[in-house]
Design a protein around this motif. Structure first.
Motif, PDB file in Angstrom:
ATOM      1  N   PRO A 272      17.531 -43.510  63.324  1.00 35.49           N
ATOM      2  CA  PRO A 272      17.460 -45.038  63.880  1.00 35.49           C
ATOM      3  C   PRO A 272      16.534 -45.570  62.662  1.00 35.49           C
ATOM      4  CG  PRO A 272      16.073 -43.391  65.076  1.00 35.49           C
ATOM      5  CD  PRO A 272      16.981 -42.434  64.191  1.00 35.49           C
ATOM      6  N   GLU A 276      17.293 -50.842  65.046  1.00 34.62           N
ATOM      7  CA  GLU A 276      17.255 -50.269  66.503  1.00 34.62           C
ATOM      8  C   GLU A 276      16.164 -50.978  67.399  1.00 34.62           C
ATOM      9  OE1 GLU A 276      20.230 -48.732  66.976  1.00 34.62           O
ATOM     10  OE2 GLU A 276      20.783 -48.760  64.808  1.00 34.62           O
ATOM     11  N   ARG A 279      17.156 -52.114  70.763  1.00 31.07           N
ATOM     12  CA  ARG A 279      17.612 -51.200  71.913  1.00 31.07           C
ATOM     13  C   ARG A 279      16.198 -50.284  72.560  1.00 31.07           C
ATOM     14  NH1 ARG A 279      22.289 -47.180  71.010  1.00 31.07           N
ATOM     15  NH2 ARG A 279      21.137 -46.857  68.832  1.00 31.07           N
ATOM     16  N   TYR A 311      10.042 -47.109  62.557  1.00 27.07           N
ATOM     17  CA  TYR A 311      10.728 -47.044  63.906  1.00 27.07           C
ATOM     18  C   TYR A 311      10.090 -45.884  64.614  1.00 27.07           C
ATOM     19  CZ  TYR A 311      14.179 -45.969  67.466  1.00 27.07           C
ATOM     20  OH  TYR A 311      14.723 -45.614  68.774  1.00 27.07           O
ATOM     21  N   GLN A 315       8.172 -46.364  68.164  1.00 28.42           N
ATOM     22  CA  GLN A 315       8.544 -45.559  69.425  1.00 28.42           C
ATOM     23  C   GLN A 315       7.451 -44.894  70.097  1.00 28.42           C
ATOM     24  OE1 GLN A 315      11.148 -42.182  68.407  1.00 28.42           O
ATOM     25  NE2 GLN A 315      12.378 -42.842  70.065  1.00 28.42           N
ATOM     26  N   SER A 408      20.354 -45.477  58.785  1.00 28.01           N
ATOM     27  CA  SER A 408      20.009 -45.290  60.122  1.00 28.01           C
ATOM     28  C   SER A 408      21.222 -46.180  61.035  1.00 28.01           C
ATOM     29  CB  SER A 408      18.537 -45.757  60.777  1.00 28.01           C
ATOM     30  OG  SER A 408      18.436 -46.991  60.455  1.00 28.01           O
ATOM     31  N   SER A 409      21.990 -45.594  61.800  1.00 32.10           N
ATOM     32  CA  SER A 409      22.945 -46.334  62.678  1.00 32.10           C
ATOM     33  C   SER A 409      23.040 -45.839  64.075  1.00 32.10           C
ATOM     34  CB  SER A 409      24.148 -46.477  61.948  1.00 32.10           C
ATOM     35  OG  SER A 409      24.612 -45.014  61.656  1.00 32.10           O
ATOM     36  N   PRO A 411      21.345 -42.890  67.439  1.00 33.15           N
ATOM     37  CA  PRO A 411      20.209 -42.224  68.016  1.00 33.15           C
ATOM     38  C   PRO A 411      19.712 -41.464  66.964  1.00 33.15           C
ATOM     39  CG  PRO A 411      22.451 -41.361  68.690  1.00 33.15           C
ATOM     40  CD  PRO A 411      22.685 -42.462  67.905  1.00 33.15           C
ATOM     41  N   SER A 412      18.368 -40.957  67.296  1.00 30.10           N
ATOM     42  CA  SER A 412      17.475 -40.010  66.511  1.00 30.10           C
ATOM     43  C   SER A 412      17.906 -38.792  66.586  1.00 30.10           C
ATOM     44  CB  SER A 412      16.016 -40.595  66.473  1.00 30.10           C
ATOM     45  OG  SER A 412      15.687 -39.899  68.012  1.00 30.10           O
ATOM     46  N   GLU A 419      15.407 -41.503  72.499  1.00 29.54           N
ATOM     47  CA  GLU A 419      15.575 -42.860  72.067  1.00 29.54           C
ATOM     48  C   GLU A 419      14.786 -43.834  73.299  1.00 29.54           C
ATOM     49  OE1 GLU A 419      16.878 -46.237  70.677  1.00 29.54           O
ATOM     50  OE2 GLU A 419      17.412 -44.428  69.932  1.00 29.54           O
TER      51      GLU A 419
END
Length: 423
Positions: A272, A276, A279, A311, A315, A408-409, A411-412, A419
């Motif tokens: 990600p 992202e 989300r 990110y 997170q 990144s496109s 989920p991690s 996530e």
């Protein structure tokens, strides 16, 4: 000119306090022992002075060398008991231990209990108990059974001081073990975070290197009419890219502590990025934490490594809010310019006092943030706010990181719980 730290300067006088106190006690007992021997037991002046010195002067040695001090005092008290058999003043009085001798003996016994092990304490107790047979071997007309009283008091002092010593040793051992455990836990957290970063950067860098290799290999066919020299140059570029990719995988494998051969498909999953964050904010809101998100796009594309690490910082910060300050209003701001990317997460205190989802923490999340930011040459600032909230600020430079679009496109990880920071 170097100076010692204040703590060591304060500890130096403290180490001498027991010796100073022992000297003061010895001075008081010296006078009282002499008076009792000379006046009550009617011992000669010279013998009274010699015995008083022998029974009290070793006391200042007890804080540093308790066992030799006890041996000297014990021998002096026994010699004093035999000397008192030759005088008439012992009749009707305590024997073989005079009252001042009992006080000095108990004090030196307490020093032994605080410094020596159990085996030596048993020796001291047994030697003290052996003096109980003296009245039977050398009968006198004394009335006080001081040998039995001293034996009981010595046993109580040894038990009490021995328990205090063992408790202190256990606490020191526990504190040392706790420090070792915390250091090991922090080291393991850093290694795990490095392995995770290595895997993610492998995905990012491998993507770009693979693109270079494919473009260099296909250029002669796509362009057509390429001179042989140019074709050889493209082939050299492709070979160098493949060699660099192999070396990078080997280096990252060493960083992860593996053989670099790779693992399952989870390690190759798309990572990600800042795109992202919407989300992530929605997942945090569903967990009960209101989030205000502000993302200001910059004039240049954000490098993939910075995109991913920024990110991750957001997170982890939101996950900490969910765990430790549920329901606290949180503001997330991301801004970038030509020199770097700035990330700021600020949360207010929890709206109502209550038990957090996690009452304590190991700080591993902050360790991971700091390691992630440090590896990219950035800066991280964390800490509580005056109103009870918390602040996390990170700055990632982009000059030291190869620029390029974020890869990144998705989920991690393969674990969907990564996530959403909800507990």
């Amino acid at each position: 000119m170097p100076t010692s730290p204040p703590s060591s300067a304060l500890r130096r006088p403290a180490r001498w306090l027991p010796v100073v106190a022992a000297c003061a006690v010895a001075a008081g007992l010296l006078q009282s022992t002499y008076n009792v021997l000379a006046n009550d037991y009617r011992l000669g002046v010279a013998l009274s002075l010699v015995l008083a010195v022998a029974q009290t002067v070793p006391l200042p040695l007890a804080p540093r060398r308790p066992l030799p001090a006890w041996a000297i005092v014990f021998a002096a008290d026994l010699v004093g008991g035999f000397v008192l058999l030759s005088v008439d003043g012992v009749e009707g009085r305590a024997w073989p231990w005079t009252p001042p001798a009992m006080i000095g003996y108990l004090l030196v016994t307490a020093a032994v209990g605080l410094r020596e092990n159990r085996r030596r304490l048993l020796v001291v107790g047994a030697a003290t108990g052996a003096t109980a047979v003296l009245p039977a071997v050398f009968p006198t007309r004394q009335e006080n059974a001081t040998q039995l009283l001293l034996f009981l008091l010595t046993g109580a002092v040894l038990l009490l001081t021995g328990a205090v010593r063992e408790r202190g040793e256990a606490r020191r051992a526990l504190a040392a073990q706790r420090e070792v455990s915390e250091a090991e836990r922090a080291r393991r957290t850093v290694l795990e975070e490095r392995a995770r970063i290595a895997r993610e950067m492998h995905d990012v860098v491998a993507h770009h290197m693979s693109v270079i290799t494919v473009q260099a290999d296909s250029a002669p066919y796509r362009l057509g009419g390429v001179p042989p020299e140019t074709g050889e140059e493209f082939a050299a570029i492709a070979a160098t890219a493949r060699e660099s990719l192999t070396e990078m995988r080997r280096l990252l494998g060493a960083l992860r502590g593996t053989d670099g051969t790779g693992a399952g498909g989870g390690e190759l999953a798309p990572q990600p990025g800042l795109a992202e964050l919407d989300r992530l904010a929605e997942a945090t809101v569903r967990a009960g934490v209101p989030v205000e998100l502000s993302v200001a796009p910059g004039p240049v594309p954000v490098p993939g490594a910075v995109d991913l690490s920024a990110y991750r910082v957001v997170q982890e910060a939101l996950a900490n809010v969910v765990r430790h300050a549920p329901g606290a209003a949180t503001r997330v701001s991301v801004a970038s310019d030509r020199t770097g990317v700035s990330v700021l997460i600020v949360n207010a205190p929890a709206p109502a006092p209550g038990t957090p989802l996690e009452s304590g923490g190991t700080g591993h999340g902050l360790v991971g943030m700091r390691e992630r930011v440090r590896l990219l040459g950035g800066e991280l600032d964390t800490g509580p706010l005056p109103d009870g909230g918390f602040r996390v600020a990170a700055r990632f430079p982009v000059a030291a990181v190869p620029s390029g679009p974020s890869v990144s496109s998705g989920p991690s990880e393969t674990d969907p719980a990564e996530e959403a920071p909800a507990p």
